[in-house]
Design an enzyme around this catalytic site. Structure first.
Site, PDB file in Angstrom:
ATOM      1  N   GLU A 996       0.887  -1.251   0.080  1.00  0.00           N
ATOM      2  CA  GLU A 996      -0.079  -0.132   0.049  1.00  0.00           C
ATOM      3  C   GLU A 996       0.801   1.296  -0.008  1.00  0.00           C
ATOM      4  O   GLU A 996       1.912   1.199   0.431  1.00  0.00           O
ATOM      5  CB  GLU A 996      -0.885   0.083   1.133  1.00  0.00           C
ATOM      6  CG  GLU A 996      -2.052  -1.114   1.078  1.00  0.00           C
ATOM      7  CD  GLU A 996      -3.055  -0.867   0.058  1.00  0.00           C
ATOM      8  OE1 GLU A 996      -3.594   0.137  -0.251  1.00  0.00           O
ATOM      9  OE2 GLU A 996      -3.442  -1.991  -0.367  1.00  0.00           O
ATOM     10  N   SER A1014       0.985  -3.651 -11.600  1.00  0.00           N
ATOM     11  CA  SER A1014       1.001  -4.332 -10.302  1.00  0.00           C
ATOM     12  C   SER A1014       0.012  -3.445  -9.266  1.00  0.00           C
ATOM     13  O   SER A1014      -0.336  -2.187  -9.535  1.00  0.00           O
ATOM     14  CB  SER A1014       2.414  -4.220  -9.776  1.00  0.00           C
ATOM     15  OG  SER A1014       2.778  -2.736  -9.510  1.00  0.00           O
ATOM     16  N   HIS A1015      -0.110  -4.095  -8.138  1.00  0.00           N
ATOM     17  CA  HIS A1015      -1.161  -3.542  -7.291  1.00  0.00           C
ATOM     18  C   HIS A1015      -0.810  -2.014  -6.834  1.00  0.00           C
ATOM     19  O   HIS A1015      -1.480  -0.997  -6.740  1.00  0.00           O
ATOM     20  CB  HIS A1015      -1.042  -4.385  -5.989  1.00  0.00           C
ATOM     21  CG  HIS A1015      -2.016  -3.667  -5.030  1.00  0.00           C
ATOM     22  ND1 HIS A1015      -3.275  -3.805  -4.864  1.00  0.00           N
ATOM     23  CD2 HIS A1015      -1.797  -2.808  -3.806  1.00  0.00           C
ATOM     24  CE1 HIS A1015      -3.911  -3.425  -3.790  1.00  0.00           C
ATOM     25  NE2 HIS A1015      -2.896  -2.898  -3.075  1.00  0.00           N
ATOM     26  N   VAL A1016       0.643  -2.017  -6.485  1.00  0.00           N
ATOM     27  CA  VAL A1016       1.168  -0.546  -5.869  1.00  0.00           C
ATOM     28  C   VAL A1016       1.073   0.514  -7.233  1.00  0.00           C
ATOM     29  O   VAL A1016       0.733   1.698  -6.820  1.00  0.00           O
ATOM     30  CB  VAL A1016       2.408  -0.666  -5.470  1.00  0.00           C
ATOM     31  CG1 VAL A1016       3.610  -0.966  -6.683  1.00  0.00           C
ATOM     32  CG2 VAL A1016       2.684   0.538  -4.608  1.00  0.00           C
ATOM     33  N   ARG A1019      -2.573   1.425  -7.703  1.00  0.00           N
ATOM     34  CA  ARG A1019      -2.930   2.304  -6.201  1.00  0.00           C
ATOM     35  C   ARG A1019      -2.461   3.889  -6.404  1.00  0.00           C
ATOM     36  O   ARG A1019      -3.107   4.836  -5.934  1.00  0.00           O
ATOM     37  CB  ARG A1019      -2.433   1.613  -5.002  1.00  0.00           C
ATOM     38  CG  ARG A1019      -2.920   0.425  -4.292  1.00  0.00           C
ATOM     39  CD  ARG A1019      -4.315   1.025  -3.803  1.00  0.00           C
ATOM     40  NE  ARG A1019      -5.181   0.045  -2.959  1.00  0.00           N
ATOM     41  CZ  ARG A1019      -6.015  -0.848  -3.866  1.00  0.00           C
ATOM     42  NH1 ARG A1019      -6.096  -0.786  -5.279  1.00  0.00           N
ATOM     43  NH2 ARG A1019      -6.538  -1.771  -3.516  1.00  0.00           N
TER      44      ARG A1019
END
Length: 1410
Positions: A996, A1014-1016, A1019
């Site tokens: 996060e 990717s997730h980050v 985000r």
């Protein structure tokens, strides 16, 4: 262009799920046909057992042309090895004989003796008719025909031919050569090719028949031995041995012809009276001509070492490939407390110590912010604790603290004080401790003694008072290394005990060590640390050095362990033996590196010029270092007159410009204290002797003692000359001292069974060991190591000598490469890449579990091929290989750190070793090996590739302008839940991709390479946070230097411009997300159980399932038919809550309720909650309904394969439910104030597609915001390596929507790991907290396959997506078209996940792109 037709000749299903495809291609312009066989079965021992049908005969014939690695099997068939490509295997066979009509074969896994047949019969594949070549009317030199006939004889198993067969073979050899000439090969090329492949010695055809005789074989053997002795005992090849045997027989036949009886011959042989004519063997030129090594063509796959079987201890202590090759250390409560205080005080820690108190810990931390001393104390004791404490003006005394120092509530006593510790916690870092803090203004106290009181019990430090020193100098404090968990504690305790027994004899301790039982990796670490610590001269409190027993005992231990056949531990063994050396001296280069560290530590001169010189010695030791050493001695003797230092340097040709030109430049001048004078003169004098004694001239046998300059200063030609190498070679090849002196009569026998031509190869190495141009030398060293390698895996009483030779060859490669750095200063990229392949091969030869390194080597060779052929993408591909190689080096460094450092710290704590030496212990080991040289070469090449490929210094993932204060952190993971109260620009050294972004962060900059999708990354774009990867280490270092300063970042799509601002300018900026106010509240609607445990895709509604399930159901029947959509069912919302309410799960429900109540105070309860969810039992109705829905939808029911398979499926379902409480998801919902109790989890059930490739599409380019182009990323295998935190980059491309057939490649893949799985079921999370407006919850929760994925190290050099441009264009275009079709269906930008299998595209989920 030569048109080539390829057709599928057969498709076979074998043994259940194994599929084999056979393709035959035939060029109309050639008589060569190619047979390609691909099978989805992977094994290192898979072979094709085959032959060909020729001239319509039924019997198999062995063809003249065959794949590399083929061998003759009993003269009846060929055995050719398959090549592995991830979970598949393949083989290519060229058929160049037009008379061959078919190929017949079986497939065999030799390790398992498993045969794959065609319904019990041979596989039979017809070869299309080819036009026979018109054989030209030319002649081929007879000597070439003889060589070709010899090669055919070898291929056919060296059979004994009849005269008719011999003539037939000779003519067949001539015809083969004529065919090659017909295809355009010149006679000169034929000669060059054939003479390079073979020895230049005369080729003699095998005798067809032998004259009948009565000679016993033992006599022939004795005569052959006599011939061998007279020839100088050369290392004969098997063919040479056979020829010598026949010549010995001929000589004895000649004696028989003279009428000598067999008995008389026997007597004559014993007396040496048989006439024999033999000459000393000429040098074999197989390896090299005058100056150039001719490397053997080897299959690089044979280099791979894989040792999957590990002990339980090993599994616990070694890294695991996958998401995080080294799992981050979980910090305990007192460590989290210390971390927070260190960040708050923002200064260097003066002292820090953690004491172990049974299962609890006690931390004491001393800092000095703002000129005032601060002492923090914390413990994780649960019972109330009182601190009984004092202050000291000299170590150990108890003085009553001044009233101004006492914390509130303290009680002053005589010569002491008592303070009740207070509770302290942090929701951000999730800890709860009891703590104490004082601030001391006066600078007269040197330490603090104390004891603890809890529940009426006094707690002391092993019976003594605790004492913490207020260390004010640069001295490194001793770190408590705990209880030795994760190490071979018992062995390390023994070592420490022996070091404390210094009065006992060497023999006594030697006998003790000989009784130790070793074998596990932890034991290796202990054995390795002991001598390694001594080689660094690490001082201890128990003895002068860890030295007294180490050389011989270490050597004895190493030999015994090695003979115990532990191939998985050979790398650690090499480390040990390179330290102790054959006679305890160790490697020359390593000794020079180690001794400079000893000088720095003993004399407290670790910074400035001495550290720069240390770095230079590590990188490239040269003759200049002798002069530098002498200049330092002259400078100290002259009462520190700096002009004397420069006078010595300049008179010997070293100017300021020269020392600044080193790869590791020396910028500083020496600056020593007067109290260091005597110690430095003593130690530098010894060091100068080390340099001189170990340097050699270009002639290996003569020590160069050329006197140059003032004072008779000896400047010797080179440091790492090969003195150890020469000794190791002599020990293996044999030695006998003749002449006069005490060495007369000393003899070392040669090692038997060395490869043919090996002595000549070693002589070449010694001849060129000091050459300035090192390429031929390094090639020779590597060829010698390759030849030696098979012998290191065989048991032998001379194995130790062979290993020392290999270590010496390895070391010489490193020093030669370092010597060659200067030649690379003006070299092009191809020269640097070539050097990289050399160093990488050397590193692979020295490494265990080296599969990743070998594939990197294969890729570098492919990159060189692309560069030589002027491919448009050579630099882009090379950059991906460079990135992967760096990942491999990082993984190796982390492995060493994890395996060695805990043992080093534990043993160091037992022996009282200086903490500074321990902190860099593993780092120094890594820097001494080939990995450091490889890293240097990569750093040289990186900017060249970035410039050539037009990559720039940045990859901007989220282009948002930002203003904030710079904060530098090691890992984003450690601060992901922190809240920054001011706008913060984070510079994080490591970003994995699943973290996060902390509150208050307005920008994230990193040298790491997370995927753009990717997730980050998602985000960052959603939160309007600037996010970018910086490839330039100089730019990154400059940014880190701005720590604490206010910066403005202005990104473009490919660059970031930054500038410093004044404090008042922050208020003028509107770029920070801190000034935008609180986000609008997001509401979750609680979902209820609707009475059904399972539903089909036709029943998916918003009340039953989340957007993930509904979207996949919506796609079915609406997308083009060429896009596959997997069949789906679901466990709807409320099923988890319903299962939890069952009477059978009442105990689980009660425990969950209690844990959730404590969650606010103890965030560690999250893990326990997840574990508790896994204890649920399944209601029978759930099992029955799910079975019915899956079977009616055409999906396989796991229970049909047995109860265990259903248990696996049920566990996967529970893991999906439990992921509601994973840390990332929990903190994410809490951050936006979502009611976590209202979050409900449906489970989407799909059949897994065993993907060749997986992809993620964003139908609007996320980096530029351009809606006219699609951006996508592709990985090999399953998509978890793309969306999860797996290291490396995916293949990335963009594609204009108006030209979907022209994808533009942005980057090649560098991910080392691919995931593959058998036919299985996957259970996907589908919560009501995903895809909410204003909150992107996608990717927070887990999707769990029923079966564990297989992690496969990827070989991109054989992947058609990389090597076949047409194949790549086809696959990428199909992916782009699928994305465009789905976007048109929804009418908005989409975030799509899918896979490719056998060229077909499947979409597994889609959601709105945010």
């Amino acid at each position: 262009m030569d048109p080539t037709s390829e057709q599928l000749a057969g498709k076979f299903n074998l043994d259940g799920n194994i599929e084999m495809q056979v393709f035959v291609s035939n060029s109309s312009a050639s008589s060569i046909a190619q047979v390609d066989i691909k099978i989805n079965y992977s094994s290192d021992s898979l072979h094709l057992h085959w032959g060909v049908i020729r001239d319509r005969q039924e019997k198999w014939v062995l063809p003249s042309s065959q794949p590399d690695g083929s061998r003759n099997y009993k003269n009846r068939a060929l055995r050719s090895p398959f090549m592995k490509s991830d979970s598949n295997s393949y083989i290519k066979i060229a058929i160049d004989d037009p008379a061959i009509q078919a190929i017949e074969f079986l497939v065999v896994d030799e390790a398992q003796n498993k045969w794959l047949k065609n319904n019990g019969q041979n596989f039979h594949v017809e070869i299309p008719m080819r036009e026979k070549l018109t054989v030209p009317n030319v002649s081929v030199p007879e000597e070439l025909v003889q060589i070709q006939a010899y090669l055919r004889w070898e291929r056919n198993g060296k059979q004994m031919y009849t005269p008719e067969k011999e003539k037939e073979e000779y003519e067949a050899a001539r015809f083969e050569l004529l065919e090659k000439v017909a295809r355009g090969t010149s006679i000169e090329d034929l000669r060059a090719t054939m003479t390079n492949k073979n020895d230049t010695r005369e080729i003699k055809e095998p005798s067809v028949s032998q004259k009948e005789n009565n000679l016993p074989d033992d006599l022939v053997q004795k005569q052959a031995y006599v011939r061998w002795e007279k020839a100088g005992k050369p290392n004969f090849s098997p063919e040479q041995q056979q020829r010598e045997f026949e010549k010995a027989r001929e000589e004895l036949q000649a004696e028989l012809g003279k009428g000598v009886s067999v008995d008389d011959i026997r007597k004559k042989i014993g007396k040496g009276e048989i006439k024999t004519k033999v000459s000393k063997q000429p040098q074999n030129t197989r390896y090299f001509s005058t100056e150039v090594i001719q490397r053997k063509g080897r299959d690089l796959m044979q280099l791979i070492n894989k040792h999957a079987a590990k002990s339980a201890e090993d599994k616990a202590s070694t890294s695991v490939e996958g998401k995080n090759s080294i799992e981050p250390k979980v910090l305990k409560a007192v460590e989290l407390f210390a971390k927070e205080k260190e960040e708050q005080d923002g200064v260097t820690v003066l002292n820090k110590k953690i004491f172990k108190l049974a299962d609890k810990e006690l931390l004491v931390l001393v800092t000095k912010p703002g000129g005032k001393m601060k002492v923090h104390l914390a413990t994780d004791f649960e019972e109330p604790v009182t601190l009984h404490w004092a202050l000291s003006k000299k170590a150990g005394e108890w003085l009553e603290p001044p009233p101004t120092v006492l914390p509130p509530g303290s009680v002053a006593l005589k010569e002491a004080a008592e303070t009740q510790l207070k509770n302290e916690s942090s929701a951000e870092l999730s800890y709860l401790v009891q703590s104490f803090e004082i601030e001391i203004e006066e600078d007269i106290f040197v330490g603090m003694p104390f004891v603890l009181l809890s529940n009426g019990r006094w707690i002391k430090n092993n019976g003594s008072d605790f004492y913490i020193e207020f260390s004010r100098g640069s001295k490194h404090v001793q770190k408590d290394a705990g209880d030795g968990t994760g190490t071979a504690k018992a062995l390390l305790d023994k070592i420490a005990e022996m070091e404390s027994e210094a009065q006992k004899s060497f023999m006594h301790r030697s006998q003790r060590v000989a009784s130790w039982k070793l074998g596990k990796k932890g034991s290796w670490c202990g054995c390795g640390l002991w001598p390694r610590g001594n080689s660094y001269g690490i001082k201890t409190t128990t003895s002068n050095h860890v030295k007294s027993v180490r050389p011989r005992i270490g050597l004895q231990t190493c030999s015994r362990i090695f003979f115990a056949s532990n191939p998985q531990n050979q790398e650690l063994l090499r480390m040990i033996m390179s330290t102790v050396g054959r006679g305890g001296e160790g490697d020359v280069g390593q000794r020079i590196r180690d001794e400079i560290l000893v000088i720095q530590r003993k004399n407290e001169c670790k910074g400035g010029m001495m550290e720069e010189w240390h770095q230079k010695l590590h990188n490239n030791t040269s003759p200049d270092d002798v002069i530098i050493c002498q200049a330092l001695i002259d400078y100290i003797k002259s009462d520190f007159d700096m002009s004397v230092y420069w006078k010595t340097l300049n008179e010997n040709g070293i100017t300021k410009e020269r020392i600044l030109s080193y790869d590791r430049a020396i910028h500083s001048e020496p600056n020593f204290r007067r109290d260091q004078r005597d110690g430095l003169l003593h130690d530098l004098g010894n060091y100068l002797r080390t340099l001189k004694d170990k340097m050699r001239s270009l002639e290996p046998h003569v020590v160069c003692d050329r006197l140059v300059g003032v004072g008779g200063l000896a400047i010797l030609h080179a440091v790492h000359s090969g003195a150890d190498l020469e000794s190791a070679i002599t020990n293996c090849m044999g030695y006998r001292s003749e002449g006069q002196g005490f060495m007369v009569g000393v003899q070392i026998n040669p090692i038997p069974g060395l490869p043919s031509g090996f002595p000549e190869l070693l002589r070449f190495v010694l001849k060129h060991v000091e050459d300035k141009n090192v390429e031929a030398l390094v090639e020779g060293l590597l060829e010698a190591r390759q030849e030696l390698r098979p012998l290191l895996f065989k048991s032998s009483n001379r194995l130790r000598d062979l290993l020392f030779l290999d270590i010496a060859l390895d070391s010489t490669v490193r020093t030669a490469i370092e010597r060659g750095y200067e030649d690379l200063n003006n070299a092009g990229s191809e020269k640097i890449m070539y050097f990289i392949t050399l160093v990488l091969e050397n590193l692979a030869l020295s490494s265990d579990d080296n599969e990743d390194l070998v594939y990197c080597l294969k890729e570098w060779k492919h990159a060189l091929s692309m560069s030589n052929s002027k491919s448009d993408h050579w630099a882009l591909y090379s950059k991906s290989v460079l990135d992967r190689t760096r990942l491999a080096l990082a993984s190796k460094a982390e492995w060493y750190q994890q395996v060695l450092q805990p043992s080093a710290e534990y043993l160091g704590s037992l022996l009282g070793v200086d903490q500074g030496a321990l902190n860099i212990f593993t780092e120094e080991i890594i820097r001494a090996g080939s990995a450091a040289a490889l890293s240097t070469l990569l750093n040289r090449l990186d900017p060249v590739l970035r410039q050539t490929a037009h990559l720039g210094s940045w990859q901007v993932i989220s282009p948002v302008e930002a203003v904030g204060y710079v904060v530098v952190v090691d890992e984003l993971l450690t601060v992901q839940h922190k809240t920054y109260n001011i706008p913060t620009i984070l510079v994080a050294k490591r970003v994995k991709g699943e973290e996060e972004i902390p509150d208050g962060a307005v920008a994230l900059l990193t040298p790491d390479m997370p995927d753009v999708l990717s997730h980050v990354s998602v985000r960052a774009r959603n939160s309007k946070v600037c996010f970018a990867t910086c490839f330039d280490p100089d730019i990154l270092a400059n940014l880190q230097a701005y720590e604490g300063k206010l910066l403005r970042l202005k990104p473009t799509s490919a660059d970031i411009v930054y500038s410093e601002l004044k404090e008042g300018e922050l208020a003028d900026s509107n770029s920070t997300n801190l000034t935008e106010g609180s986000p609008s509240p997001i509401k979750l609607v609680r979902k209820e159980f609707n009475g059904r445990y399972a539903i089909s895709s036709e029943e998916f509604t918003s009340e039953m399932v989340g957007a993930k399930s509904r979207n996949i159901s919506y796609l079915k029947g609406k997308v083009p038919t060429w896009i596959g959509i997997p069949t789906s069912v679901a466990l709807p919302f409320g099923v988890f809550e319903k299962v939890l309410s069952e009477d059978s799960n009442q105990e689980v429900a009660n425990k969950l309720q209690l844990l959730k109540k404590n969650l606010g105070e103890e965030l560690s309860a999250l893990k326990e909650i997840r574990q508790t969810v896994l204890q649920l039992t399944a209601p029978p109705q759930l099992v029955q309904e799910l079975k019915t829905k899956m079977q009616s939808s055409g999906m396989p029911w796991p229970g049909d394969e047995g109860e265990q398979r259903w248990d696996q499926a049920w566990m996967a379902i529970k893991k999906v439910w439990a992921s509601k409480w994973n840390e990332r998801a929990y903190f994410s919902t809490r951050k936006v104030k979502l009611d976590h109790d209202y979050l409900c989890m449906a489970v989407l059930v799909q059949e897994v597609i065993n993907a060749d490739y997986a992809f993620v599409i964003h139908t609007t380019n996320p980096s530029s915001g351009d809606s006219s182009e699609i951006y996508a990323e592709v990985v090999k295998g399953l998509g978890e390596t793309l969306v999860g935190a797996y290291p490396g980059r995916a293949l990335s491309f963009i594609c204009k929507k108006n030209d979907l057939n022209s994808p533009q490649l942005l980057g090649y893949p560098s991910k080392p790991i691919g995931l593959f799985i058998r036919r299985s079921i996957i259970f996907r999370s589908d919560s009501n907290g995903e895809d909410l407006e204003g909150y992107a919850g996608a990717g927070l929760y887990d999707s769990v396959p029923m079966d564990e994925e297989e992690k496969v190290v990827l070989d991109y050099s054989s992947d058609p997506l990389i090597t076949d441009e047409n194949f790549r264009r086809s696959i990428l275009s199909s992916i782009a078209r699928a994305g465009n079709a789905i976007e048109e269906l929804y009418g908005s930008a989409q975030d799509i996940e899918g896979v490719v299998r056998d060229g077909n595209v499947y979409v597994v989920q889609t959601r709105p792109q945010v």
